[in-house]
Design a protein around this motif. Sequence first.
Motif, short mmCIF file in Angstrom:
data_model
loop_
_atom_site.label_atom_id
_atom_site.label_comp_id
_atom_site.label_asym_id
_atom_site.label_seq_id
_atom_site.Cartn_x
_atom_site.Cartn_y
_atom_site.Cartn_z
N ARG A 178 1.13 -1.15 -0.03
CA ARG A 178 -0.27 0.14 0.10
C ARG A 178 1.33 1.21 0.29
O ARG A 178 0.68 2.20 -0.23
CB ARG A 178 -0.58 -0.46 1.27
N SER A 179 1.86 1.80 -0.10
CA SER A 179 3.18 2.26 0.33
C SER A 179 3.52 2.86 -1.11
O SER A 179 4.70 2.57 -1.34
CB SER A 179 4.02 2.29 1.22
N LEU A 180 2.61 2.83 -2.11
CA LEU A 180 3.20 2.80 -3.25
C LEU A 180 4.17 4.12 -3.17
O LEU A 180 4.68 4.40 -4.44
CB LEU A 180 2.12 3.18 -4.06
N SER A 181 3.95 5.07 -2.74
CA SER A 181 5.04 6.53 -2.93
C SER A 181 6.61 6.11 -2.89
O SER A 181 7.09 6.90 -2.87
CB SER A 181 4.27 7.31 -2.02
N SER A 182 6.40 4.60 -1.73
CA SER A 182 8.17 4.18 -1.71
C SER A 182 8.66 3.46 -2.54
O SER A 182 9.34 3.43 -2.67
CB SER A 182 7.92 3.34 -0.56
N TRP A 183 7.49 2.85 -2.99
CA TRP A 183 8.38 1.62 -4.32
C TRP A 183 7.65 2.03 -5.64
O TRP A 183 9.01 1.30 -6.64
CB TRP A 183 7.88 0.16 -4.31
N VAL A 184 6.90 2.32 -5.78
CA VAL A 184 6.48 2.41 -7.26
C VAL A 184 7.60 3.57 -8.33
O VAL A 184 8.14 3.26 -9.48
CB VAL A 184 5.08 3.25 -8.10
N PRO A 185 7.99 5.07 -7.72
CA PRO A 185 9.43 5.14 -8.16
C PRO A 185 10.91 4.48 -8.55
O PRO A 185 10.74 4.83 -9.60
CB PRO A 185 9.83 6.79 -7.09
N ALA A 186 11.33 3.56 -7.35
CA ALA A 186 12.00 2.88 -7.94
C ALA A 186 11.95 2.01 -9.00
O ALA A 186 13.02 1.63 -9.60
CB ALA A 186 12.16 2.22 -6.62
N PHE A 187 10.90 1.10 -8.94
CA PHE A 187 9.94 0.50 -9.91
C PHE A 187 10.18 0.74 -11.19
O PHE A 187 10.65 -0.02 -12.39
CB PHE A 187 8.59 -0.26 -9.62
N MET A 188 9.72 2.69 -11.47
CA MET A 188 9.45 3.12 -12.57
C MET A 188 11.14 3.72 -12.93
O MET A 188 11.62 3.72 -14.36
CB MET A 188 9.14 3.73 -12.26
N SER A 189 11.83 3.77 -12.31
CA SER A 189 13.64 3.71 -13.30
C SER A 189 14.22 2.88 -13.75
O SER A 189 15.22 3.30 -14.15
CB SER A 189 14.43 4.37 -11.47
N MET A 190 13.75 1.69 -13.11
CA MET A 190 14.87 0.73 -14.20
C MET A 190 14.54 0.25 -15.39
O MET A 190 15.62 0.79 -16.33
CB MET A 190 14.72 -0.63 -13.03
N PRO A 191 13.41 0.65 -15.45
CA PRO A 191 13.28 0.44 -16.89
C PRO A 191 14.33 1.71 -17.87
O PRO A 191 14.50 1.52 -19.42
CB PRO A 191 11.67 0.57 -17.42
N ARG A 192 14.23 3.00 -17.10
CA ARG A 192 14.55 4.32 -17.70
C ARG A 192 15.94 3.75 -17.58
O ARG A 192 17.19 4.37 -18.82
CB ARG A 192 14.33 5.09 -17.07
N MET A 193 16.87 3.37 -16.72
CA MET A 193 18.22 2.87 -16.60
C MET A 193 18.49 2.32 -18.10
O MET A 193 19.58 2.16 -18.66
CB MET A 193 18.97 2.64 -15.09
N LEU A 194 17.98 1.14 -17.92
CA LEU A 194 18.10 0.28 -19.56
C LEU A 194 18.04 0.59 -20.62
O LEU A 194 18.87 0.18 -21.16
CB LEU A 194 17.14 -1.53 -18.56
N ARG A 195 16.68 1.72 -20.50
CA ARG A 195 16.78 1.64 -22.00
C ARG A 195 18.12 2.64 -22.12
O ARG A 195 18.09 2.53 -23.74
CB ARG A 195 15.71 3.01 -22.12
N GLU A 196 17.81 3.44 -21.17
CA GLU A 196 19.44 4.54 -21.75
C GLU A 196 20.57 3.51 -22.00
O GLU A 196 21.58 3.97 -22.85
CB GLU A 196 19.62 5.55 -20.44
N LEU A 197 21.05 2.78 -21.40
CA LEU A 197 21.73 1.74 -21.20
C LEU A 197 22.22 1.41 -22.63
O LEU A 197 23.30 1.05 -22.97
CB LEU A 197 22.76 0.73 -20.12
N SER A 198 21.33 0.00 -23.28
CA SER A 198 21.13 0.03 -24.62
C SER A 198 21.44 0.41 -25.75
O SER A 198 21.62 0.37 -27.00
CB SER A 198 19.50 -0.79 -24.13
N GLN A 199 20.69 2.16 -25.94
CA GLN A 199 20.66 2.83 -26.46
C GLN A 199 22.15 3.06 -26.35
O GLN A 199 22.49 3.76 -27.42
CB GLN A 199 20.04 4.50 -26.40
N GLU A 200 23.02 3.42 -25.63
CA GLU A 200 24.46 3.94 -25.62
C GLU A 200 25.60 2.63 -25.54
O GLU A 200 25.47 1.62 -24.98
CB GLU A 200 25.07 4.57 -24.15
N LYS A 201 25.72 2.46 -26.50
CA LYS A 201 26.18 1.29 -27.35
C LYS A 201 27.88 1.46 -26.78
O LYS A 201 27.83 -0.29 -26.05
CB LYS A 201 26.48 0.83 -29.36
N SER A 202 28.54 2.22 -26.39
CA SER A 202 29.51 1.83 -25.36
C SER A 202 29.26 1.92 -23.85
O SER A 202 30.56 2.14 -23.30
CB SER A 202 30.67 3.93 -25.59
#
Length: 159
Positions: free
Chosen positions: A27-51
């Motif tokens: 029920r503590s959405l504000s505690s875990w949703v931001p962390a949960f949502m940050s991983m896809p952004r990081m993976l996308r960033e890393l995947s797009q930068e070949k180096s």
Amino acid sequence: MLPGRNTAASEGDIVVFHIGLRINRLRSLSSWVPAFMSMPRMLRELSQEKSSGLLGYKLLFGSPRDFYVIQYWTDKEHLLAYAHQQDKEHRPAWTAFNRRARDGKGRVGIWHETFIVPAGSHESVYDDMPAYGLGAATGVVPVGRRGDTAAQRLSAEER
């Protein structure tokens, strides 16, 4: 699906990084949703930068409260560099997580494990299935190119 027996095309050392999130209070959405949502952004960033040094990753789900990612990296230097770069997604997400964690009193947990695996200390086999794990990250080759048994593949990687 790739027919037959295949093995990862990886050569040399590899870094395997596991990172996960455990929701301790749903029920503590504000505690875990931001962390949960940050991983896809990081993976996308890393995947797009070949180096970036990220070779590939696999998203996995444990229990309904546990989520984790297995990442494959070229080396520890690239992994550590990404963790500290101020202009990339990880550093601000980590800072925000720490701020929320202080206030959240255990509502969400995160963990990671890093394995530096030297050449000759890893092998794989994929039998009649799509490229998976390390094979998806580095490509696959027929098993026979590296040896028909795990022992042969391990000794072949030492050369």
